[in-house]
Write an enzyme that holds these catalytic residues in place. Structure first.
Site, PDB file in Angstrom:
ATOM      1  N   LYS A 126       0.851  -1.190   0.000  1.00 38.90           N
ATOM      2  CA  LYS A 126       0.000   0.000   0.000  1.00 38.90           C
ATOM      3  C   LYS A 126       0.889   1.244   0.000  1.00 38.90           C
ATOM      4  O   LYS A 126       1.921   1.283   0.682  1.00 38.90           O
ATOM      5  CB  LYS A 126      -0.893  -0.041   1.245  1.00 38.90           C
ATOM      6  CG  LYS A 126      -1.907   1.079   1.367  1.00 38.90           C
ATOM      7  CD  LYS A 126      -2.775   0.829   2.595  1.00 38.90           C
ATOM      8  CE  LYS A 126      -3.789   1.921   2.849  1.00 38.90           C
ATOM      9  NZ  LYS A 126      -4.609   1.635   4.051  1.00 38.90           N
ATOM     10  N   SER A 206      -9.428   2.094   2.994  1.00 38.61           N
ATOM     11  CA  SER A 206      -8.243   2.736   2.430  1.00 38.61           C
ATOM     12  C   SER A 206      -7.282   1.756   1.778  1.00 38.61           C
ATOM     13  O   SER A 206      -6.488   2.147   0.930  1.00 38.61           O
ATOM     14  CB  SER A 206      -7.525   3.559   3.501  1.00 38.61           C
ATOM     15  OG  SER A 206      -6.949   2.762   4.488  1.00 38.61           O
ATOM     16  N   SER A 230      -9.926  -0.704   7.572  1.00 42.31           N
ATOM     17  CA  SER A 230      -9.316  -0.464   6.264  1.00 42.31           C
ATOM     18  C   SER A 230      -8.474  -1.607   5.731  1.00 42.31           C
ATOM     19  O   SER A 230      -7.959  -1.514   4.611  1.00 42.31           O
ATOM     20  CB  SER A 230      -8.484   0.819   6.290  1.00 42.31           C
ATOM     21  OG  SER A 230      -9.337   1.937   6.169  1.00 42.31           O
TER      22      SER A 230
END
Length: 566
Positions: A126, A206, A230
């Site tokens: 990420k 997210s 998330s």
């Protein structure tokens, strides 16, 4: 670790990977072919490895016998990124050294000196996880300049384990902590990530790019981060597995923060065995920063340290050790491990009747496997919802100022707010930055009212899980991870009031989402949660649940389906 021995947990997890296809290779192959014949999927290697279904132990076995190389595996994933990602926009950038990393792993395999289970395995990160050789932006143009000077601690651990850092994934900008009505999966750097199952639907949370990339088989594993939901919501909504570890088990050093009291990075994969093996690498001896930090390391996860090929395995006899573990695993079918387990089902009817029907079917399957399923309602949820957000605002102001001080660009939150006001690209999906502004005006974390609120949050969240589990003698609490994915709409924003992630997120306890079923082609996950540092037990239980539910289905990349499912 509890009553289950290291050997028993190892056998159960690896047996599931090798003997059952984790969880159903036939269903995966059928699902992938059913609606995507026009897609250049490229999901099989020349050696016959199906990327949708293969597990890390199977890949390591093939690399050990010479029928597969890390370079061939990496090239196969790079081809899928090129062919498929233009439709889902989950990968922001590819590492320029990915193939060199893979070649180095091949050399180690030839020497018989591999570093552990992730040696040669492609991993996506990420884009709020620092990498010294690639930009780390948190999705914001404010950080799109020079890369950080050092890797995040978790990236260092992945590199030391021989993993191939394939690239970075898109995310909800600033981990969805900028506007009051954001659109998940959108960032000014990466645009909008789409749900691979139905392309006009949202990927949630997210860690949207990490989950969508896994659903599309663009990497073997991925790293997400969570403050509240998330990791697990994107995992549920994209039909993959996501584990939010116990707070402090994975170092947060070098990860763009929201709150040190709740933030954690964690592993995501298409099956539980790969998730567990990745956690065995991520969990290092260094504790995370901030409140609640405790020493980590695989010594804190004895069940995971025993996994074949895990970090710490002697490299000189790695192949022999791995083979012995796999032979032992074949004597212990995974399906028996749910017998006598007690699971509390928190139905959450607010997520709608279709999701509740998935939970009813799930409970039936678990009971058929010998589990005892009882319905529960963890207490204190209304109070947690009332006081969590104000505490996060104060913590974000403190923690983002500290992080920005390590990077080029805006020096603090006030400077970040001004940057967004002066850059129209930051407003192209939604203009608001109300959370930034509220955080700037929030009381500092030295304020007595803030301290009282955080103490109450910690107390009530832990009691909500501990008291529920003790009263019903439970091994875990289960709940729906997510509703069916809503349509992506910048003007409306998300439709994501999903309370199941909050107790474990606020308590710092582990949670794990595994695929449970679907509603109108849209995946729904089952969220399992347990007490502090029960990560190994939760992963073992999750592997058994995954095997019994057999709910994984490959995405069909449909342009749309039906009407809004809520």
């Amino acid at each position: 670790m509890g009553k289950r021995s290291i050997a028993a947990m190892t056998a159960a997890l690896v047996a599931g990977a090798l003997l059952t296809g984790v969880p159903d290779a036939g269903a995966r192959a059928a699902g992938h072919g059913a609606g995507s014949s026009s897609w250049p999927t490229g999901s099989s290697l020349a050696s016959g490895v199906g990327l949708d279904t293969v597990t890390i132990p199977e890949l390591q076995e093939r690399m050990a016998d010479g029928s597969l190389t890390a370079s061939a595996l990496t090239r196969a994933y790079l081809k899928r990124v090129k062919d498929i990602d233009p439709r889902i926009h989950s990968v922001l950038r590819i590492s320029p050294t990915a193939l060199r990393q893979a070649a180095a792993s091949d050399a180690r395999h030839r020497r018989g000196g591999i570093r552990g289970p992730l040696d040669g395995i492609p991993v996506l990160l990420k884009d709020n996880v620092n990498t010294r050789d690639m930009p780390t932006t948190a999705g914001s143009l404010a950080l799109a300049g020079s890369p950080p000077s050092t890797d995040a601690t978790l990236v260092t651990r992945l590199r030391e384990a021989g993993a191939v850092i394939l690239g970075k994934t898109n995310l909800s900008e600033w981990a969805n902590f900028r506007a009051t009505k954001p659109t998940s999966g959108w960032s000014a750097v990466g645009g909008q990530t789409h749900n691979p199952y139905v392309l006009d639907r949202n990927p949630c949370g997210s860690s949207a790019g990490s989950a969508a990339a896994l659903a599309a088989s663009l990497s073997q594993v991925a790293i997400g981060t969570e403050t509240d939901g998330s990791i697990v919501c994107p995992a549920g909504m994209n039909g993959v597995v996501g584990h939010k570890p116990s707070l402090g088990l994975v170092s947060q050093s070098g990860v763009v923060p929201i709150s040190a009291e709740q933030d954690t990075a964690g592993p995501m994969a298409r099956n539980v065995i790969d998730t567990a093996l990745t956690l065995s690498v991520l969990s290092g001896a260094e504790g995370s920063r901030g409140g609640g930090a405790r020493s980590g390391g695989t010594h804190g996860l004895p069940g995971l340290q025993g996994l074949p090929g895990a970090a710490g395995l002697p490299t000189t006899d790695a192949a022999a050790e791995r083979g012995a573990g796999l032979r032992a695993a074949k004597a212990s079918p995974l399906g028996s491990s749910l017998h006598g387990k007690r699971i509390g089902l928190w139905r959450l009817p607010s997520l709608g009747p279709d999701v509740d029907a998935v939970m009813t079917r799930t409970a039936k399957r678990l009971r058929e496997a010998g589990a005892v399923v009882v319905e529960v309602t963890p207490p204190y949820q209304a109070r947690l919802a009332e006081i969590e957000f104000p505490a996060l605002l104060s913590e974000f102001h403190r923690d983002i100022d500290a992080y920005l001080g390590t990077r080029e660009g805006p020096e603090n939150l006030a400077g970040l707010i001004e940057f967004n006001r002066s850059h129209p690209e930051e407003q192209s999906c939604f203009a608001g930055q109300e959370l930034f502004e509220q955080a700037l005006a929030s009381p500092p974390t030295t304020d007595p009212e803030y301290r009282a609120a955080r103490a109450e949050l910690k107390d009530l969240s832990r009691r909500s899980i501990d008291e529920t589990m003790a009263a019903r003698h439970l091994d875990a609490i289960a709940a729906p991870t997510n509703p069916p994915a809503w349509t992506t709409d910048c003007a409306r924003g998300d439709n994501d009031v999903i309370p199941s992630s909050t107790p474990a997120a606020v308590a710092g306890y582990p949670s794990l989402s595994v695929p449970a079923g679907s509603v109108h082609e849209l995946p729904v996950g089952l969220l399992l949660m347990a007490g502090d540092r029960q990560d190994a037990e939760l992963l073992s239980l999750g592997a058994a649940v995954e095997y019994r539910l057999k709910a994984w289905r490959a995405p069909r990349y449909l342009p749309t389906v039906g009407s809004e499912p809520r």
